[in-house]
Design a protein around this motif. Sequence first.
Motif, PDB file in Angstrom:
ATOM      1  N   ASN A  15      -5.876  10.930 -12.273  1.00 24.02           N
ATOM      2  CA  ASN A  15      -4.429  10.822 -12.455  1.00 24.02           C
ATOM      3  C   ASN A  15      -3.842   9.607 -11.742  1.00 24.02           C
ATOM      4  N   PHE A  16      -4.621   9.046 -10.840  1.00 21.34           N
ATOM      5  CA  PHE A  16      -4.141   7.923 -10.051  1.00 21.34           C
ATOM      6  C   PHE A  16      -4.590   6.603 -10.678  1.00 21.34           C
ATOM      7  N   ALA A  17      -3.614   5.721 -10.848  1.00 23.61           N
ATOM      8  CA  ALA A  17      -3.945   4.389 -11.332  1.00 23.61           C
ATOM      9  C   ALA A  17      -4.758   3.627 -10.294  1.00 23.61           C
ATOM     10  N   GLN A  18      -4.466   3.906  -9.050  1.00 23.74           N
ATOM     11  CA  GLN A  18      -5.125   3.203  -7.955  1.00 23.74           C
ATOM     12  C   GLN A  18      -5.142   4.091  -6.728  1.00 23.74           C
ATOM     13  N   MET A  19      -6.243   4.008  -5.984  1.00 27.04           N
ATOM     14  CA  MET A  19      -6.329   4.668  -4.688  1.00 27.04           C
ATOM     15  C   MET A  19      -6.813   3.644  -3.681  1.00 27.04           C
ATOM     16  N   GLY A  20      -6.471   3.887  -2.429  1.00 27.30           N
ATOM     17  CA  GLY A  20      -6.865   2.895  -1.440  1.00 27.30           C
ATOM     18  C   GLY A  20      -6.784   3.412  -0.028  1.00 27.30           C
ATOM     19  N   TRP A  21      -7.268   2.567   0.868  1.00 30.64           N
ATOM     20  CA  TRP A  21      -7.245   2.837   2.302  1.00 30.64           C
ATOM     21  C   TRP A  21      -6.404   1.767   2.989  1.00 30.64           C
ATOM     22  N   TYR A  22      -5.593   2.227   3.936  1.00 29.16           N
ATOM     23  CA  TYR A  22      -4.696   1.350   4.663  1.00 29.16           C
ATOM     24  C   TYR A  22      -4.773   1.674   6.148  1.00 29.16           C
ATOM     25  N   ARG A  23      -4.364   0.722   6.961  1.00 30.44           N
ATOM     26  CA  ARG A  23      -4.258   0.960   8.398  1.00 30.44           C
ATOM     27  C   ARG A  23      -3.023   0.233   8.908  1.00 30.44           C
ATOM     28  N   ARG A  24      -2.560   0.632  10.086  1.00 32.94           N
ATOM     29  CA  ARG A  24      -1.378   0.023  10.667  1.00 32.94           C
ATOM     30  C   ARG A  24      -1.688  -0.377  12.100  1.00 32.94           C
ATOM     31  N   PRO A  25      -2.084  -1.625  12.309  1.00 34.44           N
ATOM     32  CA  PRO A  25      -2.355  -2.085  13.677  1.00 34.44           C
ATOM     33  C   PRO A  25      -1.083  -2.024  14.516  1.00 34.44           C
ATOM     34  N   PRO A  26      -1.202  -1.848  15.824  1.00 36.38           N
ATOM     35  CA  PRO A  26      -0.021  -1.765  16.698  1.00 36.38           C
ATOM     36  C   PRO A  26       0.906  -2.946  16.520  1.00 36.38           C
ATOM     37  N   GLY A  27       2.188  -2.648  16.321  1.00 32.91           N
ATOM     38  CA  GLY A  27       3.171  -3.700  16.203  1.00 32.91           C
ATOM     39  C   GLY A  27       3.176  -4.428  14.881  1.00 32.91           C
ATOM     40  N   LYS A  28       2.382  -3.962  13.939  1.00 36.85           N
ATOM     41  CA  LYS A  28       2.303  -4.651  12.647  1.00 36.85           C
ATOM     42  C   LYS A  28       2.619  -3.692  11.515  1.00 36.85           C
TER      43      LYS A  28
END
Length: 116
Positions: free
Chosen positions: A30-43
Amino acid sequence: QVQLVESGGGLVQAGGSLRLSCVATIGIGNFAQMGWYRRPPGKQRQMVATITGDGTTNYADSVKGRFTISRDNAKNTVYLQMNSLKSEETDVYYCRGTFYGGRDYWGQGTQVTVSS
């Protein structure tokens, strides 16, 4: 209700490997796209890797050659194999699924800690 549940994070030494999993409560077709993300400190949140419904992959330059994203439609799961991990990649990793209509879903994240 659509949910994405990540697992597989943990503590690993620099140079080690981890495999993250993201299980969806609906078929990932059902998903056109799937992915992995991260959020570095302060970014802002950064894309790590994505995979489309037809299997096209995209990676952040910093992880190319070390990380591999894959999907198993039968298990409603997307994986992120991470090799040669670096201490600066310590972060919470989030799974994201985007419907063909554009709506986004996010998981709660899984902590990856890489010790130097």
